[in-house]
Write an enzyme that holds these catalytic residues in place. Structure first.
Site, mmCIF file in Angstrom:
data_model
loop_
_atom_site.group_PDB
_atom_site.id
_atom_site.type_symbol
_atom_site.label_atom_id
_atom_site.label_comp_id
_atom_site.label_asym_id
_atom_site.label_seq_id
_atom_site.Cartn_x
_atom_site.Cartn_y
_atom_site.Cartn_z
ATOM 1 N N ASP A 1 -1.768 57.190 68.694
ATOM 2 C CA ASP A 1 -2.872 57.747 67.920
ATOM 3 C C ASP A 1 -2.329 58.487 66.707
ATOM 4 O O ASP A 1 -2.137 59.689 66.746
ATOM 5 C CB ASP A 1 -3.668 58.692 68.841
ATOM 6 N N HIS B 1 -8.219 54.267 66.700
ATOM 7 C CA HIS B 1 -8.053 54.255 68.155
ATOM 8 C C HIS B 1 -8.302 52.867 68.754
ATOM 9 O O HIS B 1 -7.524 52.421 69.601
ATOM 10 C CB HIS B 1 -8.994 55.264 68.820
ATOM 11 N N GLU C 1 -11.359 60.626 58.942
ATOM 12 C CA GLU C 1 -10.478 61.649 59.540
ATOM 13 C C GLU C 1 -9.041 61.304 59.177
ATOM 14 O O GLU C 1 -8.140 61.346 60.014
ATOM 15 C CB GLU C 1 -10.549 61.648 61.064
ATOM 16 N N HIS D 1 -13.802 63.600 73.330
ATOM 17 C CA HIS D 1 -12.814 62.689 73.920
ATOM 18 C C HIS D 1 -13.053 62.732 75.427
ATOM 19 O O HIS D 1 -13.077 63.822 76.002
ATOM 20 C CB HIS D 1 -11.399 63.166 73.605
ATOM 21 N N ASP E 1 -13.768 54.874 66.930
ATOM 22 C CA ASP E 1 -12.716 55.287 65.993
ATOM 23 C C ASP E 1 -11.869 54.054 65.679
ATOM 24 O O ASP E 1 -11.269 53.460 66.583
ATOM 25 C CB ASP E 1 -11.881 56.407 66.641
ATOM 26 N N HIS F 1 -15.681 56.598 63.280
ATOM 27 C CA HIS F 1 -14.586 57.313 62.624
ATOM 28 C C HIS F 1 -13.774 56.290 61.864
ATOM 29 O O HIS F 1 -13.239 55.353 62.464
ATOM 30 C CB HIS F 1 -13.688 57.990 63.667
ATOM 31 N N TYR G 1 -10.358 68.895 71.127
ATOM 32 C CA TYR G 1 -9.777 67.698 71.747
ATOM 33 C C TYR G 1 -8.863 68.017 72.924
ATOM 34 O O TYR G 1 -8.355 67.123 73.575
ATOM 35 C CB TYR G 1 -9.062 66.818 70.711
ATOM 36 N N HIS H 1 -3.279 58.618 62.663
ATOM 37 C CA HIS H 1 -4.158 58.145 61.588
ATOM 38 C C HIS H 1 -3.381 57.975 60.293
ATOM 39 O O HIS H 1 -2.445 58.716 60.031
ATOM 40 C CB HIS H 1 -5.289 59.144 61.336
ATOM 41 N N HIS I 1 -17.569 67.907 66.572
ATOM 42 C CA HIS I 1 -16.493 67.383 67.422
ATOM 43 C C HIS I 1 -16.055 68.471 68.390
ATOM 44 O O HIS I 1 -15.724 69.582 67.986
ATOM 45 C CB HIS I 1 -15.326 66.930 66.537
ATOM 46 N N GLU J 1 -15.924 59.205 72.475
ATOM 47 C CA GLU J 1 -15.099 58.547 71.465
ATOM 48 C C GLU J 1 -14.192 57.504 72.111
ATOM 49 O O GLU J 1 -13.647 57.722 73.190
ATOM 50 C CB GLU J 1 -14.269 59.595 70.711
ATOM 51 N N ARG K 1 -8.178 73.825 69.601
ATOM 52 C CA ARG K 1 -7.471 74.064 70.854
ATOM 53 C C ARG K 1 -8.394 74.700 71.892
ATOM 54 O O ARG K 1 -7.968 74.967 73.024
ATOM 55 C CB ARG K 1 -6.200 74.882 70.629
HETATM 56 ZN ZN ZN Z 1 -7.137 60.044 66.561
HETATM 57 FE FE FE Z 2 -11.568 60.068 65.815
HETATM 58 FE FE FE Z 3 -11.644 62.605 67.950
#
Ligand code: ZN
Ligand code: FE
Ligand code: FE
Length: 277
Positions: free
Chosen positions: A224, A179, A256, A107, A176, A211, A70, A226, A67, A142, A37
């Site tokens: 989105d 994605h 992920e 991102h 990804d 990813h 996000y 996963h 990473h 990404e 966050r």
């Molecule tokens: Zn994702």
């Molecule tokens: Fe990803």
């Molecule tokens: Fe990501």
């Protein structure tokens, strides 16, 4: 060479992540540079980093993927949010100069109604402020699913961002699978076509990381979520094609998928290694 790993918790430090990767036959891993966050980062433990680098050398751990949080949004209409993204990204990149061989993934952002063009301009502006000539850490954009007003759900937008950056050679792409599939790229029935399109628009030499995630939602859903490998709409056989594709050799893969334990990733890594011919 087939390099595969998964997302790990950074809370116990780099050496601990290296050992955790080895324990599940991973030879790379991804971690969040700070709380996802976007809060303040922990002080760097140089002793831990030195111990990790030595361990990585001995046990052949390659290309850790850092990473960014996000929630950062360089494309925000609010100056305060854009500024926060800039400061955080700049700080992360400086810290990563202590982790040679790593990659930094982010991102691109959401334009929140300002329009894609404005969003791209702002992202470019931020990247141009955080990259510097001597920076050694490739910065990866990404591919996004296109939920809400996300920028970067098509190859053209990612290309436009890269085109605007002064130090283009420092910028790459992390693809990804969940994605891109949610964004409408049919990697199940036309993997070759999707990679050819990527090559034509961005250039495959820009593809630096993948990813690996199955998707809960169908092609073009722009959602989105996963799924575990083989348990979503992409399916195991598509992943077999992906890990064996000649154009994707030497690109590191990072899982992920939603797992309760690190051993869950270990199972996926084992199945995917067995699928590699
Ligand atoms: Zn994702
Ligand atoms: Fe990803
Ligand atoms: Fe990501």
């Amino acid at each position: 060479m087939f390099v595969i790993g998964c997302h790990l918790s950074a809370s116990k430090g780099f050496l601990a992540m290296g050992k955790e990767a080895t324990s599940i036959q991973a030879d790379t891993f991804q971690f969040f540079t700070r709380n996802p966050r976007g809060s303040r980062a922990k002080e760097l433990d140089m002793g831990d980093i030195a111990a990790f680098l030595e361990y990585a050398e001995r046990y052949h751990i390659k290309t850790p993927l850092a990473h960014a949080p996000y929630t950062l949004n360089p494309a925000s209409a609010e100056e305060r949010i854009k500024e926060f993204a800039l400061l955080t990204l700049a700080d992360d990149l400086k810290r990563l100069s202590h982790l040679p061989g790593s990659l930094y993934n982010l991102h691109p952002g959401s334009h929140v109604g300002q329009g894609t063009e404005k969003g791209i301009l702002q992202i470019v502006e931020v990247l141009n402020q955080i990259l510097w000539a001597e920076n050694q850490t490739p910065l990866l954009l990404e591919t996004m699913s296109g939920k809400g007003s996300e920028v970067g759900s098509c190859f053209e937008e990612l290309c436009a961002i890269i085109e605007g950056v002064e130090f283009k050679e420092q910028v790459g792409v992390c693809l990804d699978t969940c994605h891109v599939y949610a964004a409408g790229y049919d990697i199940v029935n036309d993997l070759n076509g999707v990679l050819e399109e990527f090559d034509r628009i961005i250039g495959l030499e820009k593809l630096r990381a993948i990813h690996l995630n199955d998707s809960m939602h169908p092609l073009g859903s722009h959602k989105d979520r996963h799924a575990k490998i083989g348990e979503g709409t992409i399916g195991f056989s598509a992943f077999c094609h992906i890990v064996n594709h000649p154009a994707l050799q030497n690109i590191p893969f990072y899982l992920e998928t939603p797992q309760e334990t690190v051993e869950g990733y270990g199972e996926e890594i084992k199945r995917l290694r067995e699928a590699v011919q």
